[in-house]
Design a protein around this motif. Structure first.
Motif, PDB file in Angstrom:
ATOM      1  N   ARG A   1      34.375  45.818  36.129  1.00 56.63           N
ATOM      2  CA  ARG A   1      34.540  46.853  35.114  1.00 56.63           C
ATOM      3  C   ARG A   1      35.664  47.812  35.528  1.00 56.63           C
ATOM      4  NH1 ARG A   1      29.269  46.032  35.848  1.00 56.63           N
ATOM      5  NH2 ARG A   1      29.066  47.788  37.301  1.00 56.63           N
ATOM      6  N   PRO A   2      36.369  48.390  34.554  1.00 53.83           N
ATOM      7  CA  PRO A   2      37.485  49.296  34.892  1.00 53.83           C
ATOM      8  C   PRO A   2      37.069  50.457  35.795  1.00 53.83           C
ATOM      9  CG  PRO A   2      37.569  48.712  32.575  1.00 53.83           C
ATOM     10  CD  PRO A   2      36.265  48.173  33.103  1.00 53.83           C
ATOM     11  N   ASN A   3      35.854  50.929  35.666  1.00 51.82           N
ATOM     12  CA  ASN A   3      35.393  52.054  36.483  1.00 51.82           C
ATOM     13  C   ASN A   3      34.572  51.610  37.692  1.00 51.82           C
ATOM     14  OD1 ASN A   3      33.159  51.113  35.143  1.00 51.82           O
ATOM     15  ND2 ASN A   3      32.422  53.144  34.474  1.00 51.82           N
ATOM     16  N   SER A   4      34.644  50.322  38.026  1.00 48.38           N
ATOM     17  CA  SER A   4      33.834  49.787  39.122  1.00 48.38           C
ATOM     18  C   SER A   4      34.267  50.355  40.475  1.00 48.38           C
ATOM     19  CB  SER A   4      33.968  48.260  39.149  1.00 48.38           C
ATOM     20  OG  SER A   4      33.350  47.722  40.299  1.00 48.38           O
ATOM     21  N   PRO A   5      33.324  50.574  41.379  1.00 47.14           N
ATOM     22  CA  PRO A   5      33.681  50.988  42.742  1.00 47.14           C
ATOM     23  C   PRO A   5      34.268  49.846  43.570  1.00 47.14           C
ATOM     24  CG  PRO A   5      31.310  50.694  42.562  1.00 47.14           C
ATOM     25  CD  PRO A   5      31.859  50.544  41.187  1.00 47.14           C
ATOM     26  N   ILE A   6      34.188  48.647  43.046  1.00 47.23           N
ATOM     27  CA  ILE A   6      34.747  47.481  43.746  1.00 47.23           C
ATOM     28  C   ILE A   6      36.266  47.490  43.557  1.00 47.23           C
ATOM     29  CG2 ILE A   6      34.789  44.959  43.877  1.00 47.23           C
ATOM     30  CD1 ILE A   6      31.937  44.968  42.738  1.00 47.23           C
ATOM     31  N   LYS A   7      36.990  47.703  44.640  1.00 45.41           N
ATOM     32  CA  LYS A   7      38.440  47.811  44.578  1.00 45.41           C
ATOM     33  C   LYS A   7      39.152  46.707  45.364  1.00 45.41           C
ATOM     34  CE  LYS A   7      38.044  51.590  42.188  1.00 45.41           C
ATOM     35  NZ  LYS A   7      38.259  51.560  40.722  1.00 45.41           N
ATOM     36  N   SER A   8      38.395  46.008  46.198  1.00 42.89           N
ATOM     37  CA  SER A   8      38.980  44.932  46.999  1.00 42.89           C
ATOM     38  C   SER A   8      37.965  43.809  47.155  1.00 42.89           C
ATOM     39  CB  SER A   8      39.400  45.450  48.380  1.00 42.89           C
ATOM     40  OG  SER A   8      38.245  45.754  49.156  1.00 42.89           O
ATOM     41  N   VAL A   9      38.434  42.684  47.630  1.00 42.02           N
ATOM     42  CA  VAL A   9      37.533  41.542  47.838  1.00 42.02           C
ATOM     43  C   VAL A   9      36.429  41.900  48.827  1.00 42.02           C
ATOM     44  CG1 VAL A   9      37.401  39.175  48.699  1.00 42.02           C
ATOM     45  CG2 VAL A   9      39.327  39.866  47.241  1.00 42.02           C
ATOM     46  N   ALA A  10      36.771  42.691  49.843  1.00 43.67           N
ATOM     47  CA  ALA A  10      35.776  43.077  50.854  1.00 43.67           C
ATOM     48  C   ALA A  10      34.589  43.812  50.230  1.00 43.67           C
ATOM     49  CB  ALA A  10      36.434  43.941  51.922  1.00 43.67           C
TER      50      ALA A  10
ATOM     51  N   GLY B   1      27.452  41.756  49.348  1.00 43.38           N
ATOM     52  CA  GLY B   1      26.179  42.302  48.911  1.00 43.38           C
ATOM     53  C   GLY B   1      26.044  42.497  47.406  1.00 43.38           C
ATOM     54  N   LYS B   2      27.095  42.126  46.642  1.00 42.44           N
ATOM     55  CA  LYS B   2      27.094  42.368  45.203  1.00 42.44           C
ATOM     56  C   LYS B   2      26.612  41.146  44.415  1.00 42.44           C
ATOM     57  CE  LYS B   2      28.883  46.538  45.451  1.00 42.44           C
ATOM     58  NZ  LYS B   2      28.947  46.699  46.908  1.00 42.44           N
TER      59      LYS B   2
ATOM     60  N   PRO C   1      35.849  31.381  43.595  1.00 48.47           N
ATOM     61  CA  PRO C   1      35.270  32.584  44.213  1.00 48.47           C
ATOM     62  C   PRO C   1      34.823  32.350  45.653  1.00 48.47           C
ATOM     63  CG  PRO C   1      33.739  31.637  42.623  1.00 48.47           C
ATOM     64  CD  PRO C   1      35.043  30.935  42.431  1.00 48.47           C
ATOM     65  N   GLN C   2      34.406  31.134  45.965  1.00 43.25           N
ATOM     66  CA  GLN C   2      34.036  30.830  47.347  1.00 43.25           C
ATOM     67  C   GLN C   2      35.247  30.981  48.264  1.00 43.25           C
ATOM     68  OE1 GLN C   2      31.204  30.301  48.760  1.00 43.25           O
ATOM     69  NE2 GLN C   2      29.751  29.375  47.338  1.00 43.25           N
ATOM     70  N   LYS C   3      36.382  30.509  47.813  1.00 44.61           N
ATOM     71  CA  LYS C   3      37.613  30.612  48.602  1.00 44.61           C
ATOM     72  C   LYS C   3      38.033  32.078  48.761  1.00 44.61           C
ATOM     73  CE  LYS C   3      41.063  28.240  50.493  1.00 44.61           C
ATOM     74  NZ  LYS C   3      40.860  27.292  51.614  1.00 44.61           N
ATOM     75  N   VAL C   4      37.843  32.865  47.706  1.00 47.80           N
ATOM     76  CA  VAL C   4      38.172  34.293  47.767  1.00 47.80           C
ATOM     77  C   VAL C   4      37.284  34.995  48.793  1.00 47.80           C
ATOM     78  CG1 VAL C   4      38.152  36.467  46.485  1.00 47.80           C
ATOM     79  CG2 VAL C   4      39.045  34.392  45.406  1.00 47.80           C
TER      80      VAL C   4
ATOM     81  N   ALA D   1      37.989  36.907  52.928  1.00 47.22           N
ATOM     82  CA  ALA D   1      37.552  38.220  53.416  1.00 47.22           C
ATOM     83  C   ALA D   1      36.426  38.077  54.431  1.00 47.22           C
ATOM     84  CB  ALA D   1      37.095  39.085  52.246  1.00 47.22           C
ATOM     85  N   HIS D   2      36.201  36.862  54.908  1.00 45.55           N
ATOM     86  CA  HIS D   2      35.157  36.570  55.912  1.00 45.55           C
ATOM     87  C   HIS D   2      33.765  36.949  55.419  1.00 45.55           C
ATOM     88  CE1 HIS D   2      38.483  35.783  58.630  1.00 45.55           C
ATOM     89  NE2 HIS D   2      38.975  36.986  58.358  1.00 45.55           N
TER      90      HIS D   2
END
Length: 348
Positions: free
Chosen positions: A146-155, A159-160, A173-176, A180-181
């Motif tokens: 979402r545009p206002n999501s707190p998720i800003k990076s793959v890391a 837990g999401k 998505p598995q490769k992504v 990021a380990h």
């Protein structure tokens, strides 16, 4: 003496008539058995051979919404035209994602299909053959938030809740996450079809939605979601022509005709861009802008499926899904990939 002769003649005639009736009766039984095929004969399927010819009565083709050359092929009846006056019925069936297409091809409910490589289905023993490459479009897939999501990076995905049409059996998505380990067990996978995934993201019931065009383009242009990453640098996203193994073995000539017709459709799409965009918009019930953006991110091609880059990606995916426990074995790619028909048609 004459009476005796008459009686003798009558007995001969009666014996002859009985013999004649017996012969006719036996022939009738034989004809009846032949016409019924025996009580244990299987019922013909939609792709059973039609009377008087070796072609099936119906050819069933599955595809997903973004594949505009298939829509052009359908509307212009290009496959039918390769048969002349003896064309079987051609049925086109649209699906939102790869999983139900692979299931239908495996079961024999579809004969041919265009979509991503169904690696996990093949690893599970599905009778599928890869026949041609039709696209390589990594930028058409994305992880959306979402545009206002707190998720800003793959890391931040650790837990999401991540919604995808294929659950965890989705290489992109598995490769992504791997980059990021993040282990696949460190996120919560939610399997949702594309039409449901969008509403789940907007309602906040999932944190990220992994999808592809035109769903991605529509959400992006409507400012409902933003891409965290797209498929570029993570996977090649080859789109392939594949088919049921028994059908391919029985009807290589129809595979040949399909590739010929697809080439004509692809030529039309590439030489009639505006018309193709309009066709895409009307068929998929999306705006011109969504259709244009979707097509701008697609890299069309038509080639045999033995390109080294494609083989390497198939091998990588097969090993990866085995390692994380999605599959129990790697696919036998030497059996699954059948390049000979495409090579013959395309003069490779």
């Amino acid at each position: 003496m004459e009476a005796c002769s008459a009686m003798h003649a009558l007995r001969k005639t009666s014996w002859f008539i009985r013999l004649l009736f017996l012969a006719v009766g036996m022939l009738s039984v034989v004809a009846l058995l032949a016409s019924c095929g025996g009580r244990g004969s299987p019922a013909p399927t939609a792709s059973s051979t039609s009377e008087g010819g070796k072609n099936p009565s119906t050819v069933r083709i599955g595809f997903q919404p973004p594949y505009i050359p298939v829509i052009a092929m359908k509307n212009q009846k290009l496959l039918e035209k390769t048969f002349g006056d003896s064309s079987p019925a051609i049925e086109y069936k649209e699906f939102l994602s790869l999983t139900p297409i692979a299931e239908a091809v495996s079961s024999g409910a579809l004969d041919l299909a265009i979509g991503g490589t169904p690696v996990t289905a093949i690893a599970a023993g599905a009778p599928i053959r890869i026949l041609a490459l039709t696209e390589r479009s990594p930028k058409t897939h994305a992880i959306l938030v979402r545009p206002n999501s707190p998720i800003k990076s793959v890391a931040d995905l650790k837990g999401k809740k991540i919604a995808t049409p294929m659950g965890k059996a989705y290489f992109f998505p598995q490769k992504v996450l791997q980059s990021a380990h993040i282990k696949d067990s460190e996120v919560k996978w939610v399997q949702l079809e594309n039409d449901v995934g969008r509403s789940a993201l907007l309602s906040g019931s999932v944190d990220a939605w992994v999808t592809w065009d035109p769903f991605y383009a529509s959400a992006e242009l409507n400012k409902e979601a933003v891409p965290l990453v797209d498929g570029n640098h993570y996977f090649q996203n080859y789109v392939v022509l594949f088919g049921n193994a028994d059908f391919v073995e029985a009807h290589p000539d129809i595979v040949t005709r399909f590739i010929q017709a697809y080439q004509q459709a692809l030529d039309w799409v590439q030489s009639h861009h505006a018309d193709a965009v309009q066709l895409f918009a009307s068929e998929n019930k999306v705006s011109q802008e969504v259709a244009e953006l979707t097509m701008s991110r697609r890299n069309y091609l038509l080639a045999p499926p033995d390109l080294k880059e494609y083989l390497n990606e198939c091998t990588e995916q097969g090993k990866f899904f085995l390692e994380i426990g999605v599959t129990k074995q790697e696919p036998d790619w030497k059996t699954v990939i059948v390049p000979q028909i495409a090579k013959s048609v395309l003069n490779h």
